[in-house]
Design a protein around this motif. Structure first.
Motif, PDB file in Angstrom:
ATOM      1  N   ALA A  60       0.911  -1.346   0.053  1.00 57.01           N
ATOM      2  CA  ALA A  60      -0.058  -0.116  -0.090  1.00 57.01           C
ATOM      3  C   ALA A  60       0.890   1.161  -0.121  1.00 57.01           C
ATOM      4  O   ALA A  60       0.647   2.097  -0.680  1.00 57.01           O
ATOM      5  N   ASP A  61       1.870   1.161   0.790  1.00 58.65           N
ATOM      6  CA  ASP A  61       2.988   2.228   0.937  1.00 58.65           C
ATOM      7  C   ASP A  61       3.682   2.470  -0.683  1.00 58.65           C
ATOM      8  O   ASP A  61       3.904   3.498  -1.144  1.00 58.65           O
ATOM      9  N   ALA A  62       3.967   1.341  -1.259  1.00 58.13           N
ATOM     10  CA  ALA A  62       4.823   1.326  -2.371  1.00 58.13           C
ATOM     11  C   ALA A  62       3.929   1.866  -3.368  1.00 58.13           C
ATOM     12  O   ALA A  62       4.518   2.530  -4.521  1.00 58.13           O
ATOM     13  N   ALA A  63       2.695   1.417  -3.448  1.00 50.28           N
ATOM     14  CA  ALA A  63       1.806   1.914  -4.669  1.00 50.28           C
ATOM     15  C   ALA A  63       1.580   3.348  -4.647  1.00 50.28           C
ATOM     16  O   ALA A  63       1.672   3.847  -5.619  1.00 50.28           O
ATOM     17  N   ALA A  64       1.752   4.148  -3.551  1.00 55.31           N
ATOM     18  CA  ALA A  64       1.828   5.721  -3.819  1.00 55.31           C
ATOM     19  C   ALA A  64       3.000   6.122  -4.139  1.00 55.31           C
ATOM     20  O   ALA A  64       3.023   7.328  -4.764  1.00 55.31           O
ATOM     21  N   GLU A  65       4.193   5.413  -4.303  1.00 57.82           N
ATOM     22  CA  GLU A  65       5.244   5.833  -4.687  1.00 57.82           C
ATOM     23  C   GLU A  65       5.673   5.248  -6.279  1.00 57.82           C
ATOM     24  O   GLU A  65       6.612   5.251  -6.668  1.00 57.82           O
ATOM     25  N   GLY A  66       4.332   4.374  -6.857  1.00 56.69           N
ATOM     26  CA  GLY A  66       4.809   3.887  -8.015  1.00 56.69           C
ATOM     27  C   GLY A  66       5.603   2.753  -8.146  1.00 56.69           C
ATOM     28  O   GLY A  66       6.271   2.442  -9.157  1.00 56.69           O
ATOM     29  N   ILE A  67       5.704   2.070  -7.056  1.00 56.22           N
ATOM     30  CA  ILE A  67       6.487   0.897  -6.911  1.00 56.22           C
ATOM     31  C   ILE A  67       5.607  -0.381  -6.884  1.00 56.22           C
ATOM     32  O   ILE A  67       4.718  -0.693  -6.262  1.00 56.22           O
ATOM     33  N   GLY A  68       6.184  -1.457  -7.570  1.00 56.59           N
ATOM     34  CA  GLY A  68       5.599  -2.760  -7.835  1.00 56.59           C
ATOM     35  C   GLY A  68       6.289  -3.875  -6.787  1.00 56.59           C
ATOM     36  O   GLY A  68       7.445  -3.863  -6.426  1.00 56.59           O
ATOM     37  N   ILE A  69       5.437  -4.630  -6.040  1.00 54.23           N
ATOM     38  CA  ILE A  69       5.935  -5.644  -5.139  1.00 54.23           C
ATOM     39  C   ILE A  69       5.728  -7.158  -5.973  1.00 54.23           C
ATOM     40  O   ILE A  69       4.592  -7.387  -6.223  1.00 54.23           O
ATOM     41  N   LEU A  70       6.736  -7.857  -6.269  1.00 55.89           N
ATOM     42  CA  LEU A  70       6.502  -9.225  -6.729  1.00 55.89           C
ATOM     43  C   LEU A  70       6.995  -9.929  -5.477  1.00 55.89           C
ATOM     44  O   LEU A  70       8.092 -10.075  -4.938  1.00 55.89           O
ATOM     45  N   ALA A  71       6.203 -10.713  -4.887  1.00 54.83           N
ATOM     46  CA  ALA A  71       6.212 -11.575  -3.747  1.00 54.83           C
ATOM     47  C   ALA A  71       6.177 -13.050  -4.176  1.00 54.83           C
ATOM     48  O   ALA A  71       5.105 -13.458  -4.650  1.00 54.83           O
ATOM     49  N   ALA A  72       7.183 -13.958  -3.749  1.00 56.35           N
ATOM     50  CA  ALA A  72       7.463 -15.160  -4.023  1.00 56.35           C
ATOM     51  C   ALA A  72       7.407 -16.028  -2.844  1.00 56.35           C
ATOM     52  O   ALA A  72       7.682 -15.944  -1.823  1.00 56.35           O
ATOM     53  N   ASP A  73       6.573 -17.100  -2.931  1.00 55.63           N
ATOM     54  CA  ASP A  73       6.359 -18.026  -1.943  1.00 55.63           C
ATOM     55  C   ASP A  73       5.794 -19.317  -2.471  1.00 55.63           C
ATOM     56  O   ASP A  73       5.343 -19.440  -3.851  1.00 55.63           O
ATOM     57  N   VAL A  74       5.851 -20.588  -1.459  1.00 58.03           N
ATOM     58  CA  VAL A  74       5.035 -21.790  -2.227  1.00 58.03           C
ATOM     59  C   VAL A  74       4.080 -22.286  -1.188  1.00 58.03           C
ATOM     60  O   VAL A  74       3.627 -23.316  -1.280  1.00 58.03           O
ATOM     61  N   HIS A  75       3.655 -21.261  -0.319  1.00 62.21           N
ATOM     62  CA  HIS A  75       2.404 -21.737   0.595  1.00 62.21           C
ATOM     63  C   HIS A  75       1.295 -21.246   0.019  1.00 62.21           C
ATOM     64  O   HIS A  75       0.958 -20.056  -0.043  1.00 62.21           O
ATOM     65  N   THR A  76       0.392 -22.089  -0.219  1.00 62.22           N
ATOM     66  CA  THR A  76      -0.820 -21.875  -1.150  1.00 62.22           C
ATOM     67  C   THR A  76      -1.774 -20.987  -0.185  1.00 62.22           C
ATOM     68  O   THR A  76      -2.346 -19.864  -0.739  1.00 62.22           O
ATOM     69  N   HIS A 110      16.971  -9.084  14.345  1.00 68.75           N
ATOM     70  CA  HIS A 110      18.126  -8.161  13.631  1.00 68.75           C
ATOM     71  C   HIS A 110      17.588  -7.922  12.139  1.00 68.75           C
ATOM     72  O   HIS A 110      17.347  -8.569  11.563  1.00 68.75           O
ATOM     73  N   ASP A 111      17.681  -6.676  11.667  1.00 66.82           N
ATOM     74  CA  ASP A 111      17.643  -6.152  10.422  1.00 66.82           C
ATOM     75  C   ASP A 111      18.926  -5.860   9.847  1.00 66.82           C
ATOM     76  O   ASP A 111      19.950  -5.548  10.611  1.00 66.82           O
ATOM     77  N   LEU A 112      19.217  -6.094   8.638  1.00 69.81           N
ATOM     78  CA  LEU A 112      20.412  -6.179   7.703  1.00 69.81           C
ATOM     79  C   LEU A 112      20.104  -5.313   6.624  1.00 69.81           C
ATOM     80  O   LEU A 112      19.110  -5.671   5.892  1.00 69.81           O
ATOM     81  N   LEU A 113      20.458  -3.960   6.416  1.00 67.38           N
ATOM     82  CA  LEU A 113      20.271  -3.446   5.270  1.00 67.38           C
ATOM     83  C   LEU A 113      21.407  -2.758   4.439  1.00 67.38           C
ATOM     84  O   LEU A 113      22.432  -2.091   4.844  1.00 67.38           O
ATOM     85  N   PHE A 114      21.378  -3.515   3.276  1.00 62.04           N
ATOM     86  CA  PHE A 114      22.777  -3.364   2.440  1.00 62.04           C
ATOM     87  C   PHE A 114      22.169  -2.634   0.994  1.00 62.04           C
ATOM     88  O   PHE A 114      20.988  -2.899   0.549  1.00 62.04           O
ATOM     89  N   THR A 115      22.944  -2.062   0.134  1.00 60.03           N
ATOM     90  CA  THR A 115      22.612  -1.684  -0.964  1.00 60.03           C
ATOM     91  C   THR A 115      23.710  -2.292  -1.944  1.00 60.03           C
ATOM     92  O   THR A 115      24.858  -2.423  -1.886  1.00 60.03           O
ATOM     93  N   ARG A 116      23.105  -2.009  -3.344  1.00 58.63           N
ATOM     94  CA  ARG A 116      23.819  -2.558  -4.441  1.00 58.63           C
ATOM     95  C   ARG A 116      24.794  -1.609  -4.644  1.00 58.63           C
ATOM     96  O   ARG A 116      24.549  -0.486  -4.782  1.00 58.63           O
ATOM     97  N   THR A 117      26.201  -1.765  -5.141  1.00 51.96           N
ATOM     98  CA  THR A 117      27.185  -0.857  -5.495  1.00 51.96           C
ATOM     99  C   THR A 117      26.751  -0.255  -6.755  1.00 51.96           C
ATOM    100  O   THR A 117      26.128  -1.074  -7.550  1.00 51.96           O
ATOM    101  N   ARG A 166      15.670  -1.426  13.388  1.00 50.33           N
ATOM    102  CA  ARG A 166      14.226  -1.804  12.569  1.00 50.33           C
ATOM    103  C   ARG A 166      13.623  -0.595  11.827  1.00 50.33           C
ATOM    104  O   ARG A 166      13.160   0.469  12.609  1.00 50.33           O
ATOM    105  N   PRO A 167      13.525  -0.546  10.576  1.00 51.22           N
ATOM    106  CA  PRO A 167      13.091   0.380   9.620  1.00 51.22           C
ATOM    107  C   PRO A 167      11.463   0.658  10.013  1.00 51.22           C
ATOM    108  O   PRO A 167      10.668  -0.390  10.161  1.00 51.22           O
ATOM    109  N   ALA A 168      11.087   1.978   9.866  1.00 49.17           N
ATOM    110  CA  ALA A 168       9.589   2.036  10.211  1.00 49.17           C
ATOM    111  C   ALA A 168       8.542   1.521   9.283  1.00 49.17           C
ATOM    112  O   ALA A 168       7.519   1.131   9.335  1.00 49.17           O
ATOM    113  N   PHE A 169       8.975   1.322   7.830  1.00 50.90           N
ATOM    114  CA  PHE A 169       8.592   0.760   6.888  1.00 50.90           C
ATOM    115  C   PHE A 169       8.134  -0.852   6.827  1.00 50.90           C
ATOM    116  O   PHE A 169       7.326  -1.351   6.030  1.00 50.90           O
TER     117      PHE A 169
END
Length: 250
Positions: free
Chosen positions: A93-109, A242-249, A221-224
């Motif tokens: 819902a937050d991402a939609a306001a920024e024009g971002i898509g979410i591709l969510a992957a899982d195997v749990h029906t 624990h949160d771990l937040l890295f960025t692509r070089t 822990r990020p608020a988002f």
């Protein structure tokens, strides 16, 4: 012979990558599970439009999210392992306001059905659900530098020493995942299993493709990132998240 037909005529397949008989250690167990009426109805209504089978076929993210109102550069964040999808829907819902898509992957029906139901109820058109092995998704279906972010929250810690090889965050996986991230894209992990957090920090820190946004330690822990029922249960047991937040070089 195990049937590979979907539980629903237009629903997720039980084994979408039938041609990939790889001798590879799996980081997950496929779980079909019992569905509620709402979850089943959501799968029947929306899987054909919002579902993706991880079968090795190359994905065009622009086409996949057509009509979702994404920003011009088609930013898409991949989430691997979303459970029942409650936190994913809130972040979407937050991402939609920024024009971002979410591709969510899982195997749990049941989780797939629940997330589709949540997306339907909240009119979230920026969610797509991928069914199957995330390794195949990353390796064969997503182009290099195609993702605006990657989230892996509370993956199976495989606590027994003999099962550590099944943990997702390993050097080979990190190299593959980083290659699919755009420059500056975030690679965000979270776990409530401290020994796994230590392994994550070690593996991510030595990657030449990633930079720790918080020096050489864990992130606050990020608020988002919404707190889930699973996370609250862990905290009640005395677990430390624990949160771990890295960025692509660049």
């Amino acid at each position: 012979m195990v049937s590979t037909s979907p539980k629903f005529p237009t629903g997720p397949a039980s084994d979408p990558a039938t041609s990939h008989h790889e001798r590879r250690i799996r980081t997950f167990h496929a779980r079909r599970g019992r569905l509620t009426r709402g979850q089943a109805a959501a799968l029947e209504r929306h899987w054909a439009e919002w579902g993706v089978e991880i079968d090795g076929t190359s994905l065009d993210l622009g086409k996949l999210f057509a009509g979702a109102g994404l920003a011009p550069d088609n930013p898409v964040i991949l989430e691997i392992g979303f459970g029942m999808g409650d936190a994913t829907a809130r972040m979407a819902a937050d991402a939609a306001a920024e024009g971002i898509g979410i591709l969510a992957a899982d195997v749990h029906t049941p989780g797939q059905g629940n997330l589709l139901n949540l997306a339907d109820q909240a009119n979230l058109t920026n969610i797509r659900i991928a069914n199957g092995d995330a390794i195949i998704l990353l390796r064969e279906m997503l182009a290099p530098a195609s993702l605006a972010g990657l989230r892996i929250y509370f993956p199976d810690p495989w606590p027994k020493a003999r099962h550590h090889k099944r943990r997702m965050i390993q050097p080979e996986f990190v190299a593959l995942a980083a290659s699919r991230l755009r420059a500056g894209a975030a690679f965000h992990c979270a776990t409530d299993w401290e020994p796994y957090a230590e392994q994550m920090l070690e593996v991510l820190s030595v990657s030449p493709d990633l930079i720790n946004q918080y020096g050489d330690g864990y992130a606050p822990r990020p608020a988002f990132r919404p707190m889930t029922k699973f996370e609250r249960q862990g905290l009640e047991k005395g677990h430390v998240v624990h949160d771990l937040l890295f960025t692509r070089t660049p």
